[in-house]
Design a protein around this motif. Structure first.
Motif, PDB file in Angstrom:
ATOM      1  N   LEU A 198     -16.061   6.965   2.533  1.00  0.00           N
ATOM      2  CA  LEU A 198     -14.958   7.499   3.318  1.00  0.00           C
ATOM      3  C   LEU A 198     -13.618   6.959   2.832  1.00  0.00           C
ATOM      4  O   LEU A 198     -12.643   7.708   2.703  1.00  0.00           O
ATOM      5  CB  LEU A 198     -15.164   7.159   4.796  1.00  0.00           C
ATOM      6  N   GLN A 199     -13.575   5.669   2.513  1.00  0.00           N
ATOM      7  CA  GLN A 199     -12.340   5.065   2.020  1.00  0.00           C
ATOM      8  C   GLN A 199     -11.951   5.631   0.659  1.00  0.00           C
ATOM      9  O   GLN A 199     -10.772   5.899   0.397  1.00  0.00           O
ATOM     10  CB  GLN A 199     -12.491   3.539   1.937  1.00  0.00           C
ATOM     11  N   VAL A 200     -12.959   5.835  -0.204  1.00  0.00           N
ATOM     12  CA  VAL A 200     -12.689   6.390  -1.534  1.00  0.00           C
ATOM     13  C   VAL A 200     -12.126   7.809  -1.420  1.00  0.00           C
ATOM     14  O   VAL A 200     -11.137   8.157  -2.074  1.00  0.00           O
ATOM     15  CB  VAL A 200     -13.962   6.377  -2.394  1.00  0.00           C
ATOM     16  N   GLN A 201     -12.763   8.630  -0.571  1.00  0.00           N
ATOM     17  CA  GLN A 201     -12.302  10.003  -0.397  1.00  0.00           C
ATOM     18  C   GLN A 201     -10.909  10.052   0.230  1.00  0.00           C
ATOM     19  O   GLN A 201     -10.075  10.875  -0.143  1.00  0.00           O
ATOM     20  CB  GLN A 201     -13.297  10.783   0.475  1.00  0.00           C
ATOM     21  N   ARG A 202     -10.672   9.141   1.180  1.00  0.00           N
ATOM     22  CA  ARG A 202      -9.361   9.105   1.824  1.00  0.00           C
ATOM     23  C   ARG A 202      -8.269   8.722   0.826  1.00  0.00           C
ATOM     24  O   ARG A 202      -7.205   9.353   0.784  1.00  0.00           O
ATOM     25  CB  ARG A 202      -9.389   8.119   2.982  1.00  0.00           C
ATOM     26  N   GLN A 203      -8.529   7.691   0.022  1.00  0.00           N
ATOM     27  CA  GLN A 203      -7.551   7.272  -0.978  1.00  0.00           C
ATOM     28  C   GLN A 203      -7.315   8.373  -2.012  1.00  0.00           C
ATOM     29  O   GLN A 203      -6.168   8.582  -2.457  1.00  0.00           O
ATOM     30  CB  GLN A 203      -8.014   5.989  -1.664  1.00  0.00           C
ATOM     31  N   LYS A 204      -8.372   9.086  -2.383  1.00  0.00           N
ATOM     32  CA  LYS A 204      -8.238  10.168  -3.355  1.00  0.00           C
ATOM     33  C   LYS A 204      -7.370  11.294  -2.799  1.00  0.00           C
ATOM     34  O   LYS A 204      -6.479  11.807  -3.487  1.00  0.00           O
ATOM     35  CB  LYS A 204      -9.629  10.703  -3.721  1.00  0.00           C
TER      36      LYS A 204
END
Length: 244
Positions: A198-204
């Motif tokens: 979730l954090q990776v997708q949000r940052q992306k």
């Protein structure tokens, strides 16, 4: 000096080409604003942001058209004894149009900067809210798993293993089955992995928003600034010479 076919035809061709460029670019802009692409959602200020971006993208053609008209007029003046056409009405109209366009492009710059910053804040807030909803959904799934009996958990794991072993599950379906199995066998590890994803997708997504808004705001503002300088230089200089 006796006028030649060339001295008559060259300015006429330049003025005609210039007028066609100006009119065709304005018609093209009108149709782009009237019939925008169907995949664009244009509501409120987003329509104006789209309109200003389209105007800047098409701002060079009228400039070239005005330059052709001015060049044709200059050739007519230097190549004929009477100095070309004596009426200044169309010259005032041409230079007034250039001045007006220059003013419009100047006004676009602060509007573009303010609007892109507003949309950036809105998009980032939307991404944050969606991430919160997804996280709440994950927590809800964990609570449901904790409420299941051990027999029920084993039964669901067996069903998942059976479907995976059959080889019919592929792609996204297979990935979802593996995640569901991890949720049933090790909820804590599932929560950690889900949070990381979730954090990776949000940052992306946030990086995409920042990049898109930066490109839109800076590129459009710089292009608008350069176009404004060109139009104002031609328009104001021409009006001063015509009206003096």
């Amino acid at each position: 000096m006796q006028p030649t076919v060339s001295s008559f035809l060259t300015p006429l061709a330049l003025k005609t080409a210039g007028a066609v460029l100006i009119l065709s670019s304005l018609i093209d802009l009108i149709f782009m604003l009237w019939l925008p692409p169907e995949n664009l959602v244009l509501e409120g200020n987003r329509w104006w942001l789209y309109a200003t971006s389209q105007l800047v993208d098409r701002g060079l053609l009228p400039l070239v058209g005005i330059a052709f008209v001015v060049a044709g007029d200059w050739i007519a003046i230097v190549s004929t004894e009477d100095g070309g056409e004596r009426g200044n009405t169309w010259r005032i109209g041409t230079f007034s149009l250039a001045s007006l366009l220059g003013l419009i492009f100047i006004l676009i710059i602060p509007f573009q900067v303010i609007t892109t910053n507003d949309f950036k804040a809105q998009d980032l807030t939307k991404i944050s809210e969606e991430a919160t909803q997804i996280k709440q959904g994950i927590e809800g799934n964990l609570q449901q798993i904790n409420a299941l009996s051990k027999d029920k958990v084993k039964e669901q794991i067996a069903a998942i293993d059976k479907e995976i072993a059959s080889g019919q599950a592929q792609g996204e379906r297979l990935a979802n089955l593996q995640l569901n199995k991890l949720l049933l066998t090790d909820p804590k590890k599932f929560a950690q992995k889900s949070d990381q994803n979730l954090q990776v997708q949000r940052q992306k997504r946030e990086a995409q928003v920042n990049t898109r808004m930066l490109q839109t705001g800076v590129r459009t503002s710089l292009a608008s600034f350069l176009l404004a300088i060109a139009y104002i230089t031609i328009g104001w200089t021409g009006l001063r010479r015509v009206l003096r």
